[in-house]
Motif scaffolding. Sequence first.
Motif, PDB file in Angstrom:
ATOM      1  N   GLY A   1       0.804  -1.210   0.000  1.00 59.88           N
ATOM      2  CA  GLY A   1       0.000   0.000   0.000  1.00 59.88           C
ATOM      3  C   GLY A   1       0.842   1.267   0.000  1.00 59.88           C
ATOM      4  N   PHE A   2       0.600   2.137  -0.964  1.00 58.53           N
ATOM      5  CA  PHE A   2       1.367   3.369  -1.082  1.00 58.53           C
ATOM      6  C   PHE A   2       1.169   4.263   0.145  1.00 58.53           C
ATOM      7  CE2 PHE A   2       1.846   7.804  -2.416  1.00 58.53           C
ATOM      8  CZ  PHE A   2       3.068   7.787  -3.054  1.00 58.53           C
ATOM      9  N   PHE A   3      -0.065   4.359   0.634  1.00 57.10           N
ATOM     10  CA  PHE A   3      -0.359   5.225   1.771  1.00 57.10           C
ATOM     11  C   PHE A   3      -0.284   4.495   3.107  1.00 57.10           C
ATOM     12  CE2 PHE A   3      -2.665   7.459  -1.686  1.00 57.10           C
ATOM     13  CZ  PHE A   3      -2.027   8.685  -1.592  1.00 57.10           C
ATOM     14  N   ASP A   4      -0.608   3.208   3.134  1.00 61.52           N
ATOM     15  CA  ASP A   4      -0.600   2.426   4.365  1.00 61.52           C
ATOM     16  C   ASP A   4      -0.115   1.023   4.021  1.00 61.52           C
ATOM     17  OD1 ASP A   4      -1.145   0.868   6.612  1.00 61.52           O
ATOM     18  OD2 ASP A   4      -2.978   1.945   7.105  1.00 61.52           O
TER      19      ASP A   4
ATOM     20  N   GLU B   1       2.006   3.053 -12.102  1.00 64.21           N
ATOM     21  CA  GLU B   1       2.425   2.949 -10.698  1.00 64.21           C
ATOM     22  C   GLU B   1       2.529   4.332 -10.065  1.00 64.21           C
ATOM     23  OE1 GLU B   1       6.175   1.213  -8.023  1.00 64.21           O
ATOM     24  OE2 GLU B   1       6.288   1.282 -10.202  1.00 64.21           O
ATOM     25  N   LEU B   2       1.863   4.525  -8.928  1.00 59.44           N
ATOM     26  CA  LEU B   2       1.911   5.781  -8.195  1.00 59.44           C
ATOM     27  C   LEU B   2       3.264   5.916  -7.492  1.00 59.44           C
ATOM     28  CD1 LEU B   2       0.485   8.337  -7.091  1.00 59.44           C
ATOM     29  CD2 LEU B   2      -0.409   6.905  -5.231  1.00 59.44           C
ATOM     30  N   LEU B   3       3.964   7.029  -7.747  1.00 59.40           N
ATOM     31  CA  LEU B   3       5.293   7.244  -7.166  1.00 59.40           C
ATOM     32  C   LEU B   3       5.363   8.451  -6.240  1.00 59.40           C
ATOM     33  CD1 LEU B   3       7.691   6.544 -10.174  1.00 59.40           C
ATOM     34  CD2 LEU B   3       6.986   4.994  -8.361  1.00 59.40           C
ATOM     35  N   ALA B   4       4.483   9.428  -6.439  1.00 60.53           N
ATOM     36  CA  ALA B   4       4.548  10.654  -5.639  1.00 60.53           C
ATOM     37  C   ALA B   4       3.154  11.265  -5.573  1.00 60.53           C
ATOM     38  CB  ALA B   4       5.537  11.650  -6.246  1.00 60.53           C
ATOM     39  N   TRP B   5       2.923  12.094  -4.562  1.00 60.90           N
ATOM     40  CA  TRP B   5       1.620  12.781  -4.462  1.00 60.90           C
ATOM     41  C   TRP B   5       1.806  14.143  -3.817  1.00 60.90           C
ATOM     42  CZ3 TRP B   5      -1.424  13.357   0.262  1.00 60.90           C
ATOM     43  CH2 TRP B   5      -0.752  12.905   1.410  1.00 60.90           C
ATOM     44  N   TYR B   6       0.821  15.003  -4.038  1.00 58.66           N
ATOM     45  CA  TYR B   6       0.898  16.394  -3.580  1.00 58.66           C
ATOM     46  C   TYR B   6      -0.128  16.619  -2.479  1.00 58.66           C
ATOM     47  CZ  TYR B   6       1.566  21.449  -3.877  1.00 58.66           C
ATOM     48  OH  TYR B   6       1.881  22.767  -3.599  1.00 58.66           O
ATOM     49  N   GLY B   7       0.370  17.044  -1.310  1.00 60.26           N
ATOM     50  CA  GLY B   7      -0.524  17.287  -0.188  1.00 60.26           C
ATOM     51  C   GLY B   7       0.207  17.972   0.941  1.00 60.26           C
ATOM     52  N   TYR B   8      -0.445  18.046   2.093  1.00 58.91           N
ATOM     53  CA  TYR B   8       0.161  18.677   3.263  1.00 58.91           C
ATOM     54  C   TYR B   8       1.105  17.691   3.934  1.00 58.91           C
ATOM     55  CZ  TYR B   8       0.749  20.810   7.840  1.00 58.91           C
ATOM     56  OH  TYR B   8       1.291  21.354   8.980  1.00 58.91           O
ATOM     57  N   ASN B   9       2.348  18.122   4.122  1.00 62.78           N
ATOM     58  CA  ASN B   9       3.370  17.281   4.735  1.00 62.78           C
ATOM     59  C   ASN B   9       3.713  17.839   6.116  1.00 62.78           C
ATOM     60  OD1 ASN B   9       5.599  15.759   5.460  1.00 62.78           O
ATOM     61  ND2 ASN B   9       6.494  15.777   3.407  1.00 62.78           N
TER      62      ASN B   9
ATOM     63  N   GLY C   1       6.817  11.304  -1.205  1.00 59.81           N
ATOM     64  CA  GLY C   1       6.708   9.907  -1.557  1.00 59.81           C
ATOM     65  C   GLY C   1       5.631   9.220  -0.739  1.00 59.81           C
ATOM     66  N   GLY C   2       5.668   7.900  -0.716  1.00 59.36           N
ATOM     67  CA  GLY C   2       4.663   7.134  -0.001  1.00 59.36           C
ATOM     68  C   GLY C   2       5.167   6.573   1.307  1.00 59.36           C
ATOM     69  N   SER C   3       4.421   5.626   1.859  1.00 57.44           N
ATOM     70  CA  SER C   3       4.726   5.071   3.169  1.00 57.44           C
ATOM     71  C   SER C   3       6.028   4.290   3.195  1.00 57.44           C
ATOM     72  CB  SER C   3       3.582   4.155   3.617  1.00 57.44           C
ATOM     73  OG  SER C   3       3.463   3.041   2.733  1.00 57.44           O
TER      74      SER C   3
ATOM     75  N   ILE D   1       9.834  15.469  -1.763  1.00 59.15           N
ATOM     76  CA  ILE D   1      10.515  15.310  -3.049  1.00 59.15           C
ATOM     77  C   ILE D   1      10.861  16.697  -3.575  1.00 59.15           C
ATOM     78  CG2 ILE D   1      10.295  14.468  -5.411  1.00 59.15           C
ATOM     79  CD1 ILE D   1       8.381  12.359  -4.399  1.00 59.15           C
ATOM     80  N   SER D   2      12.113  16.890  -3.929  1.00 58.17           N
ATOM     81  CA  SER D   2      12.588  18.216  -4.322  1.00 58.17           C
ATOM     82  C   SER D   2      12.051  18.635  -5.683  1.00 58.17           C
ATOM     83  CB  SER D   2      14.116  18.230  -4.361  1.00 58.17           C
ATOM     84  OG  SER D   2      14.593  17.421  -5.437  1.00 58.17           O
ATOM     85  N   ASP D   3      12.085  19.950  -5.937  1.00 54.88           N
ATOM     86  CA  ASP D   3      11.672  20.479  -7.232  1.00 54.88           C
ATOM     87  C   ASP D   3      12.524  19.895  -8.354  1.00 54.88           C
ATOM     88  OD1 ASP D   3       9.947  21.949  -5.729  1.00 54.88           O
ATOM     89  OD2 ASP D   3      10.814  23.914  -6.180  1.00 54.88           O
ATOM     90  N   THR D   4      13.815  19.702  -8.061  1.00 58.70           N
ATOM     91  CA  THR D   4      14.722  19.158  -9.078  1.00 58.70           C
ATOM     92  C   THR D   4      14.300  17.759  -9.499  1.00 58.70           C
ATOM     93  OG1 THR D   4      16.562  20.465  -8.194  1.00 58.70           O
ATOM     94  CG2 THR D   4      17.118  18.575  -9.587  1.00 58.70           C
ATOM     95  N   GLU D   5      13.891  16.939  -8.522  1.00 57.00           N
ATOM     96  CA  GLU D   5      13.442  15.577  -8.845  1.00 57.00           C
ATOM     97  C   GLU D   5      12.166  15.599  -9.674  1.00 57.00           C
ATOM     98  OE1 GLU D   5      14.198  12.521  -5.451  1.00 57.00           O
ATOM     99  OE2 GLU D   5      13.890  14.456  -4.472  1.00 57.00           O
ATOM    100  N   ILE D   6      11.247  16.483  -9.348  1.00 54.83           N
ATOM    101  CA  ILE D   6       9.999  16.583 -10.109  1.00 54.83           C
ATOM    102  C   ILE D   6      10.282  17.030 -11.536  1.00 54.83           C
ATOM    103  CG2 ILE D   6       7.752  17.716 -10.269  1.00 54.83           C
ATOM    104  CD1 ILE D   6       7.978  15.706  -7.992  1.00 54.83           C
ATOM    105  N   GLU D   7      11.191  17.966 -11.693  1.00 58.26           N
ATOM    106  CA  GLU D   7      11.540  18.446 -13.035  1.00 58.26           C
ATOM    107  C   GLU D   7      12.184  17.325 -13.858  1.00 58.26           C
ATOM    108  OE1 GLU D   7      13.947  21.740 -11.961  1.00 58.26           O
ATOM    109  OE2 GLU D   7      12.243  22.995 -11.364  1.00 58.26           O
ATOM    110  N   ALA D   8      12.980  16.480 -13.189  1.00 58.87           N
ATOM    111  CA  ALA D   8      13.584  15.348 -13.899  1.00 58.87           C
ATOM    112  C   ALA D   8      12.512  14.353 -14.343  1.00 58.87           C
ATOM    113  CB  ALA D   8      14.618  14.667 -13.005  1.00 58.87           C
ATOM    114  N   MET D   9      11.517  14.127 -13.497  1.00 61.86           N
ATOM    115  CA  MET D   9      10.400  13.259 -13.889  1.00 61.86           C
ATOM    116  C   MET D   9       9.649  13.862 -15.078  1.00 61.86           C
ATOM    117  SD  MET D   9       8.746  12.169 -10.209  1.00 61.86           S
ATOM    118  CE  MET D   9       9.724  11.423  -8.902  1.00 61.86           C
ATOM    119  N   GLY D  10       9.512  15.179 -15.074  1.00 62.09           N
ATOM    120  CA  GLY D  10       8.803  15.850 -16.163  1.00 62.09           C
ATOM    121  C   GLY D  10       9.465  15.638 -17.501  1.00 62.09           C
TER     122      GLY D  10
END
Length: 657
Positions: A258-261, A333-341, A351-353, A363-372
């Motif tokens: 489970g990504f979240f639990d 496959e879910l790898l990342a999500w956007y929410g309150y941390n 990331g997940g659990s 997850i840093s902005d640089t990592e997200i840009e690389a995924m993009g």
Amino acid sequence: MKLKTAAILFATVFLAATAHAGKITSIPTPATGAAGFGGWNLDNVAINVNGTGSYYDEATGAYFFSPDSDLTYAGHVDDGDINNPVLMGYTLAKDWPVGEPAGIKIINDDAGVKAPKPSNCIIATSYRAEHFLDSDDPEQVICSSPFQSHKRYKLAMLPASVDGVGSESIDLVFNVEAEAGSREYQVFQKINNWTDQRLEGFTIEVGFGVGADFQSVDPANLANLNISVPSDIWSDGQLANFSAGLFGPLDKHTGSIGFFDPVQRAGFYIDEYVVGEQPLTSTLHATRTLGSDYAEVPAGAAIANQFGPWLPNTMLPYGIFFDDDGNPETDAELLAWYGYNPATEALGWMGGSQDSDGPFAAISDTEIEAMGANLSYTMGEIDDLVNVGLNYVVTIGDVTTFPGNTFTIRITPTADTSGIGAPTYVGEEPSPLLLFTSSDAQVLLDPKDSFIVGGLLTARVGDADLNLDPLVAEDVEVTISTDTGLSATLTLLEQGENRGVFAATLPEEFSAVPAGTVVTMSYDDVSEEVTKTSSSVAQDMDTPILSDVNFTEFTVVDTITDGRTRAITVAFKNDKDAEEAATGTLKVTGSDGSEFTSEFVDLAPNKKVKTKFRWTADLDQGAIVDWTAQLILTGGIVVDEAYATTTIEEKIPGKNR
């Protein structure tokens, strides 16, 4: 647990067949001749088929998609009011060619079902992989079809079902006919919260009629129409669940944690479930959750109303997904999500659990840009957070006791009364967005370099110049050709609005080619004034692969301070061209004496397992730890190994932070 005996009778003996019993109608459909039509009564349903001039014939089941259609459809279910019908819900199933209108069918007498499950079912109008409706030999999904073959139809519960006005239920009506004996039907269904507000549960009821005219089954007639959750088929935690990929331990079907639990499935208990008994009842009540982390992800995020009671589709978080099977038309496959941390006390990507940097690591902005910049990543709402998969059985007995020749399955959502508001991420645009930002286009024919004859081929293009409207998923055309003379134009679809990445699978004729054939995709990059290409060569598979399990990831921390704990991440996959599922053991050993093991059972072809172990560094056992990971199939055969090394540093006061 106390049961309302006025509405529930317990079956203490096997019910003998009655002289006049019944079944749900099922006759061949005109499209393929497959069984399933005629059972779902459409008097309070309009089947909407997309496209100018498209239609669905409710009398025969025939349908037509016009040239401008996107091949989608939906059933609009109303409250049965002839003068002023109110839309209560949508029925949704796989679109053509994976599925066909109307979306729900009836299967009787499936000899492939293993007892104690019923050999009859109410199921989606889906077709099996490699046998879709655009193939030469369409083959529909039936009760006994394998896991993840699109058996469940979806019922989207709309705002009218919780607005407090008129009927609060969605009624699905089915036609019955008399026969000797009684029948049980397993219902393959999901219910989706599209009510615009949180829910705290639901009820499922059987009876007669629609809307204001609905009547529940008389308790004296429950032997002839009832609903149940038999304990010899399911446990109490398997009746109403959110996706196993989002919540729960390692799942043998999905191969994921489970990504979240990673421990507890999310969903609901059914109050009428009794171990060792099969209560005869007209209604199932879901009033208690299974107790997963659905209520608060991550820990400490309750101040942001995240997640709380059952979310509607208007409160979904965004996620970043990786196309792990090379097919843009299947779930990624879910790898990342956007929410309150809570760790950063702000909204952000995480990331997940089981993230290798710790649970829900930022997850840093640089990592997200690389995924993009990677053509295999997409961004979208995590829509499985509103979908609950149901397991229950409806029994049809003597239909001559019914007030007519139909019965009704009624779904009623229960509005949340906690007063918890929307999560704080609602209405906030993720930052940064997952974008392909370069005007210097990338092209990829996937798999690159070579592919197995008859295997999947996917064309991908990334070009910021094509992302003209951030609110619309656009398309682009490429040319597909072979060195043996085949040629065609292929339309690629943008992988989400405002993405700048486009993809589509190639027609089968371009992969079912002789070994040695070169397949090429070509794209005209206008801004660069150049035609860009990507090619792959067809290869024979010399011998059948019975099971070919290999590591896809083995990650350990490079350097760690004595006493610190970090995750060891391992992922492995059974080859997509394997002919058998694989069973065995994952074993990870360290030169410091550490040993971790995990079993995998019936790992299907093209399925992946990803798991993590928590390891604590101990300097007394050596400053360098050499790691070995092994995949050991049943019988002791080691089919793959991977290696890594970790250096342990001495903890120095005031340092090693």
